[in-house]
Design an enzyme around this catalytic site. Structure first.
Site, PDB file in Angstrom:
ATOM      1  CB  SER A 154      -0.909   0.004   1.217  1.00 38.25           C
ATOM      2  OG  SER A 154      -0.123   0.272   2.369  1.00 38.25           O
ATOM      3  CE  LYS A 155      -2.151   6.528  -2.814  1.00 31.27           C
ATOM      4  NZ  LYS A 155      -3.579   6.554  -2.514  1.00 31.27           N
TER       5      LYS A 155
END
Ligand code: GLU
Length: 483
Positions: free
Chosen positions: A247-248
């Protein structure tokens, strides 16, 4: 005939996982001389984002993932857009209703919420109570709340075969009566995907494993129509280095961020191929032809793949090394312009740029590394590396730098031999090791403590620049460093 589709939803910037799916579809089709279809699944109108669509198209072109079919736009194949195919989904939904396999449902949102909440309170899964299932085709399809739902079998099991994972069974009782057409008259993802995979004669579906739970609904739909089910391959999940879903917070995940950081498409393609596929030997660097030749289903893993940012950088550095200096210059130039190192009226020659590329090539892992490592080729140092200053800019060094600058200035030839001899002779004269002279010169002329081979670097910078920078550094030492 192998026919695959890449079916992105333009609802957010394409994640490396989406692009990996596109790549595996493409590699499989190219390996089998099959066809690739690009289908934009834009039926979720609330989440539709035109920027996401641009980024998807850009990402595919950047990696060289082309497609073979689609509606013709100006002599080229455009992608299919599901939003332009509503009539098809309506026709198929109607067909199912007429066969008694689907029904109109005009339950209001309030009613649906009520039913679901009651179930939730009883600790049961919040499903539709099938209130309209027996009402039949006569309910009013013009009512704005109307949706079309499939009559999902109430008991029994539905099985699918995943080519990697084998047989997977779902209890039909766990499925709601699937909505096929929503009240905005757009189809749901599940319905559109099945209609299109059938119409487009898709032979193999490659998609991320997060889509596996929904695949049971697709099988129910394929069966309701009596259509052949394409082979399904659910690709392994992509994890971050800490083994949590990528994820980010792990860093860049959108393909456009890697482009901006200066990752080469060839390196990204190579890297993504190994994110879930293995050649069963330890080859790591392959060009796209080689990958196409070797790519097959057997090499695809089911266990999650870890996205190793360091490995991508390493791989990228390998691809940067394969470039000729002028190819590298071509790729670096847009960054130089962006960083204001190069302007239109600059007189920096192509030859200079190529020499910079050549000397820096081995030191770059991505193009943006040049920003800190190569600035001094274009700009005078504005400051000096702090650790370097502590070690190499002692007050006594100022006069030494001035002396070497003078000797450099007097040199007739500005080549490696003359520069090296000047430095070594002077060091010898002072009874010092050459390093005691070399390190301060590097810091004075580049602002950095480390960098490429010093003498070569000085040649590229040119005598005038080097002498000027050395004098400036000597003055800086005198002003800033106390005895
Ligand atoms: N539209 C889905 C996505 O955005 C595609 C899922 C599928 O391939 O069926 O990933």
């Amino acid at each position: 005939m192998v026919r695959v589709r890449f079916a992105p939803s333009p609802t957010g910037l394409p994640h490396v996982g989406n692009i990996r799916t596109a790549l595996f579809n493409w590699l499989f089709a190219r390996h089998h001389a099959g066809k690739v279809i690009l289908r934009i699944e834009d039926t979720d109108r609330e989440r539709f984002d035109p920027e996401a669509l641009d980024a998807i198209m850009f990402g595919l072109r950047w990696l060289g993932l082309d497609w073979d079919e689609g509606p013709e736009v100006g002599g080229l194949f455009g992608p299919y857009f599901q939003s332009e195919r509503l009539h098809i989904y309506h026709k198929f939904a109607r067909e199912l209703v007429e066969k008694g396999k689907a029904y109109y449902c005009n339950c209001s949102t309030e009613r649906l919420d009520l039913v679901r909440n009651e179930l939730r309170e009883k600790g049961l899964p919040p499903m539709y109570d099938r209130h309209c299932r027996e009402l039949g085709i006569d309910s009013d399809p013009t009512d704005p709340n109307t949706v079309v739902r499939l009559k999902v079998p109430l008991w029994g099991k539905t099985s699918l075969r995943d080519e990697l994972r084998g047989e997977i069974s779902f209890d039909n009782s766990t499925f709601d009566d699937i909505v096929l057409i929503k009240s905005d008259s757009f189809p749901t993802y599940h319905f559109a995907v099945v209609c299109d995979d059938h119409l487009m004669e898709i032979s193999h579906i490659f998609r991320g494993v997060e889509w596996l739970p929904g695949a049971g609904k697709h099988v129910i739909l394929f069966n309701a129509f009596g259509w052949e089910i394409p082979k399904m391959i659910h690709l392994p999940m992509i994890l971050g280095p800490d083994r949590a879903k990528l994820s980010k917070r792990h860093g860049a995940t959108a393909i456009t961020e890697f482009v901006k950081a200066g990752i080469m498409p060839q390196a990204m393609l190579n890297f993504l191929t190994l994110l879930g596929w293995s050649p069963k030997d330890d080859t790591e660097i392959f060009d796209v032809e080689e990958i196409i030749k070797r790519f097959d289903l057997h090499g695809i893993n089911t266990s999650p793949s870890v996205f190793d940012f360091e490995k991508l950088n390493w791989m990228n550095s390998e691809y940067i090394r394969k470039l000729t200096p002028s190819e590298l210059t071509k790729r670096l130039k847009p960054y130089y312009i962006k960083w204001d190192w190069l302007k239109d009226d600059d007189e920096i020659s192509e030859e200079y740029l190529n020499r910079v590329s050549k000397i820096m090539q081995e030191r770059l892992r991505k193009f943006t590394d040049m920003k800190s490592l190569g600035r001094f080729f274009f700009m005078e140092p504005e400051e000096y590396d702090q650790k370097g200053v502590k070690k190499n800019f002692k007050p006594i060094v100022a006069d030494r730098i001035l002396e070497v600058a003078q000797r450099f200035e007097n040199l007739e030839k500005w080549d490696e031999e003359s520069i090296e001899n000047t430095v070594r002779e002077y060091a010898k004269q002072l009874g010092l090791g050459a390093g005691k002279i070399i390190h301060p010169i590097r810091l004075a002329s580049s602002g950095l403590r480390m960098g490429p081979s010093l003498f070569e670097m000085l040649i590229i910078l040119g005598k005038d620049r080097v002498v000027k920078r050395m004098r400036k550094a000597a003055a800086w030492i005198k002003d800033n460093i106390m005895e």
